[in-house]
Design a protein around this motif. Structure first.
Motif, PDB file in Angstrom:
ATOM      1  N   ALA A 143      26.326 -14.184  -6.518  1.00 30.45           N
ATOM      2  CA  ALA A 143      25.449 -14.616  -5.428  1.00 30.45           C
ATOM      3  C   ALA A 143      24.009 -14.246  -5.735  1.00 30.45           C
ATOM      4  N   THR A 144      23.834 -13.042  -6.276  1.00 31.01           N
ATOM      5  CA  THR A 144      22.514 -12.625  -6.765  1.00 31.01           C
ATOM      6  C   THR A 144      22.634 -12.512  -8.277  1.00 31.01           C
ATOM      7  N   SER A 145      22.075 -13.459  -8.997  1.00 34.95           N
ATOM      8  CA  SER A 145      22.262 -13.523 -10.445  1.00 34.95           C
ATOM      9  C   SER A 145      21.273 -12.626 -11.184  1.00 34.95           C
ATOM     10  N   ALA A 146      21.568 -12.389 -12.447  1.00 35.72           N
ATOM     11  CA  ALA A 146      20.675 -11.610 -13.294  1.00 35.72           C
ATOM     12  C   ALA A 146      19.510 -12.484 -13.764  1.00 35.72           C
ATOM     13  N   SER A 147      18.381 -11.853 -13.991  1.00 34.02           N
ATOM     14  CA  SER A 147      17.184 -12.616 -14.364  1.00 34.02           C
ATOM     15  C   SER A 147      17.004 -12.737 -15.873  1.00 34.02           C
TER      16      SER A 147
END
Length: 316
Positions: free
Chosen positions: A207-211
């Protein structure tokens, strides 16, 4: 004086016979139950102590069951981590091979893709009793896992001890927030020239991905980028190894505690036995003596009762 109203000898013999019969009942109860203290009336102090110790033994039995469950959970997580470490080591080797001049990076990348899929599959499968310490698919962050480890009685009362493992460190794939997964979060890597890059190994569509950039290569990937990926994967591997070591130590502690609880239960059982168990050799000998006394008592009562018959001869 001879009296036909009150036979003192018979009363005395009857009293003795009653006492013998009472002792026989007690001894027979000891033999039939195997206990010399079967109820509070037998010995209130010993019965109280034994009852408390038996209750504690039941509690320790539950602790032993809980330790068995804890061992199964830690074993499952450790096996999953161990397998993952092997896979990540293979990925590291594949990336190192990709650094060789003329290596077919596209084909190597296909192997990397399958290895990463296997990591996800391993993490998903590392579940026991509904708990998965490697794969977090919930909307919340993984938390520390608490397992029942001991039951203790002291002068202030009883308490339950626990063994804790921080599962936030063992999660390797996090579907909620990639930053919380050891292989889904950003990790810095360096090349031989001092250049740096930020990479993550597994793309779990969090849901919150890595950059950062996923560890993936193609024919256009430079040698410097490959070196940075190798460095990042090596850092991930070290992290997994540290977690596996911690988990192994927790598992070892659980096994040690489980063995201690077994020994403690045996000690309690022996302690209770010393307080309430009957000595069958002693009880059988006592029973034989009481049976002889009972026969003699019956004969004494018979003699005492017959003495009154002699009065009748005075009226003949």
């Amino acid at each position: 004086m001879t009296s036909i109203v009150t036979n003192a000898s018979a009363i005395s013999a009857l009293s003795t016979l009653r006492s013998i019969s009472s002792n026989m009942e007690t001894t027979q109860a000891h033999i039939s139950t195997g206990l010399k203290v079967g109820a509070a009336k037998d010995n209130a102090a010993y019965w109280s102590i034994a009852t408390t110790m038996k209750s504690d033994d039941r509690a320790l039995s539950s602790v032993q069951d809980a330790l068995g469950l804890a061992a199964a959970k830690t074993d499952t997580a450790y096996n999953g981590l161990d397998t993952t470490i092997d896979i990540v080591s293979t990925i590291k080797a594949k990336l190192t091979a990709a650094r060789e001049p003329g290596a077919d990076k596209d084909k190597i990348n296909k192997e990397l893709t399958e290895l990463k899929n296997q990591i996800i599959s391993t993490a998903q499968s590392s579940s026991f009793s509904g708990e998965n310490w490697l794969y977090n698919a919930s909307g919340a962050t993984a938390t520390a896992k608490t397992m029942v480890g001991s039951f203790t009685r002291s002068s202030t009362g009883v308490s339950i001890g626990t063994i804790t493992f921080d599962a936030t460190k063992s999660v390797i794939v996090d579907k909620n927030n990639a930053a919380n997964g050891a292989l889904t979060k950003n990790v810095a890597g360096k090349d031989g020239s001092g250049g740096t890059g930020t990479f993550f190994l597994v793309n779990a569509s969090s849901a919150t991905s890595a950059s950062g950039n996923e560890v993936t290569i193609s024919s256009g990937t430079t040698d410097a980028q490959v070196e940075q990926m190798v460095s990042a994967v090596d850092t991930m591997l070290q992290g997994l190894t540290d977690v596996a070591s911690t988990l192994g130590a927790v598992n070892s502690r659980i096994d040690t505690q489980n063995g201690f609880v077994k020994d403690l239960r045996d000690t309690i059982t022996k302690g209770v036995g010393r307080l309430v168990d009957a000595d069958m050799n002693e009880e059988s000998t006592k029973l034989k003596a009481l049976q002889t006394q009972q026969q003699l008592g019956i004969q004494a009562l018979s003699i005492a009762n017959s003495s009154a018959d002699s009065v009748l001869s005075l009226f003949r």
